[in-house]
Write an enzyme that holds these catalytic residues in place. Sequence first.
Site, short mmCIF file in Angstrom:
data_model
loop_
_atom_site.label_atom_id
_atom_site.label_comp_id
_atom_site.label_asym_id
_atom_site.label_seq_id
_atom_site.Cartn_x
_atom_site.Cartn_y
_atom_site.Cartn_z
N ASP A 1 6.81 -3.58 10.23
CA ASP A 1 5.38 -3.38 10.46
C ASP A 1 5.00 -3.43 11.93
O ASP A 1 4.11 -2.70 12.38
CB ASP A 1 4.53 -4.37 9.65
CG ASP A 1 4.89 -5.82 9.91
OD1 ASP A 1 5.86 -6.10 10.65
OD2 ASP A 1 4.20 -6.70 9.35
N ARG B 1 0.83 -1.20 0.00
CA ARG B 1 0.00 0.00 0.00
C ARG B 1 0.87 1.25 0.00
O ARG B 1 1.97 1.25 0.54
CB ARG B 1 -0.91 0.03 1.24
CG ARG B 1 -1.91 -1.10 1.30
CD ARG B 1 -2.67 -1.08 2.62
NE ARG B 1 -1.76 -1.11 3.75
CZ ARG B 1 -1.89 -0.38 4.84
NH1 ARG B 1 -2.89 0.46 4.98
NH2 ARG B 1 -1.02 -0.47 5.82
N SER C 1 8.33 -5.36 5.98
CA SER C 1 8.02 -6.35 7.02
C SER C 1 8.76 -7.66 6.84
O SER C 1 8.16 -8.74 6.75
CB SER C 1 6.52 -6.57 7.07
OG SER C 1 5.87 -5.33 7.25
#
Length: 464
Positions: free
Chosen positions: A200, A79, A147
């Site tokens: 993350d 994203r 992440s």
Amino acid sequence: MAETETAEERLTAELEAACDADVDTLRELAAAMAEEMKKGLRSEDEAKIKMLISFVHTLPDWNAKGIFYALDVGGTNFRILRVSLGGERSSLEVQDMDRQHIPQDLMKGTSEAFFDFLASSIERFVGKEGKDAVSDSGKRRLGFTFSFPVKQTSVSSGNLIRWTKGFAIKDAVHEEVSGLLQAALDKRRVNMQVTALVNDTVGSLALAHYHDQDTVAAVIIGTGTNAAYVEKTENITKSPGLLTPSGQMVINTEWGNFFSSHLPRTSYDIELDAESLNPNEMAYEKMISGMYLGEIVRRVLLRISQESDEFRQAADMLSRPSILSAPYITAMHQDKSSELKEVERILRDLLQIKDVPLRMRRIVVRVCDAVTRRAGRLGAAGIAGILKKMGREEGNSRSVVAIEGGLYASYKKFREYLKEGLEEILGRDFVARNVVLKITEDGSGLGAALLAAAAAEEVGKKSS
């Protein structure tokens, strides 16, 4: 005369017994997790979990103002966000967001192709806006949530240790990932600077702490799993002389690689691990995260299809790796209809199994339940281990643990089993009084933007 046990009933009962993690096992695992954390704080070489220093030493109060960006690469999707900060806690606003899928070939290709794909997506994203989003320094400021296990070298840089979650871009391992992204952005002349490199879990911890300052840890349970928490710098003995104004440091545990002889592994787990992209690594993640739950269930059902006449028609479809993803497991496990119509539909439409009797549908639900119950309870053991390491497994301190990830958020049964396990380990009354499990939404994106703002503010203080 006693009724003969069928092959599917025998195999399912064997699975349930092998997956069972009683409270004594959970407490052993929590203690083992706490010990591995201590090892990782002493030396990354001797520990299964690396306990990586994030270089985030203060979870700030977010006085920053301006427009900040986040790139959240956490699994098979990524994203891009544009976030507006107004200098007050209630003034956090996502102005725009774009979500995209990462093609399979890029997950196993070259680093140049992968990071160019990300940069081109950012280029299109910022191409929709005017110059008002550029900061006083002339650069858009980006928080990059990446992440995967990274050896952080500063708040904005770090080297990839290894890939997880099905990625295998070999020439990116040991490379500085912010630099790879920055080079791809510069090549495309995108006016943007990577000011924070964020795992993350660290981003989720930052956002959760923004909303509730009793937040002491954040856990991701989605495609993969990880945890971050706040540690005293005096306990980080692998970095002697590490000093921070707060006396604390956020640690990215990388707990997915945790291993203990107390883990209730089955033959299915061992086979899955041997055939995975990273054998003998990430044992804990392979037992509790969304990427692997469906694959474990598939292997069990395949074994049943090889021994059960009623399920034999499914053998061909069940021989296909990854055909059963976590959302299918969730839907079948949580089917509340008396005839298990959702289970019937998935078996028919996905696996092309026709006329599955209700007895066999119940077997499928039992398999899903055994694998998910184990996963939730093992997640509880990990959280209990963190609280134990922090000295918060007793006493009266309020401890908020933020949990993010599609598996945890969408899978009610998983959440129930995790909470049940935590209450058994720590005591139901203690958990009710002192522990809050709070779902965090979009921490990996918003948290990265907030940390990009905090990093920019820190740079501003040093230069003033």
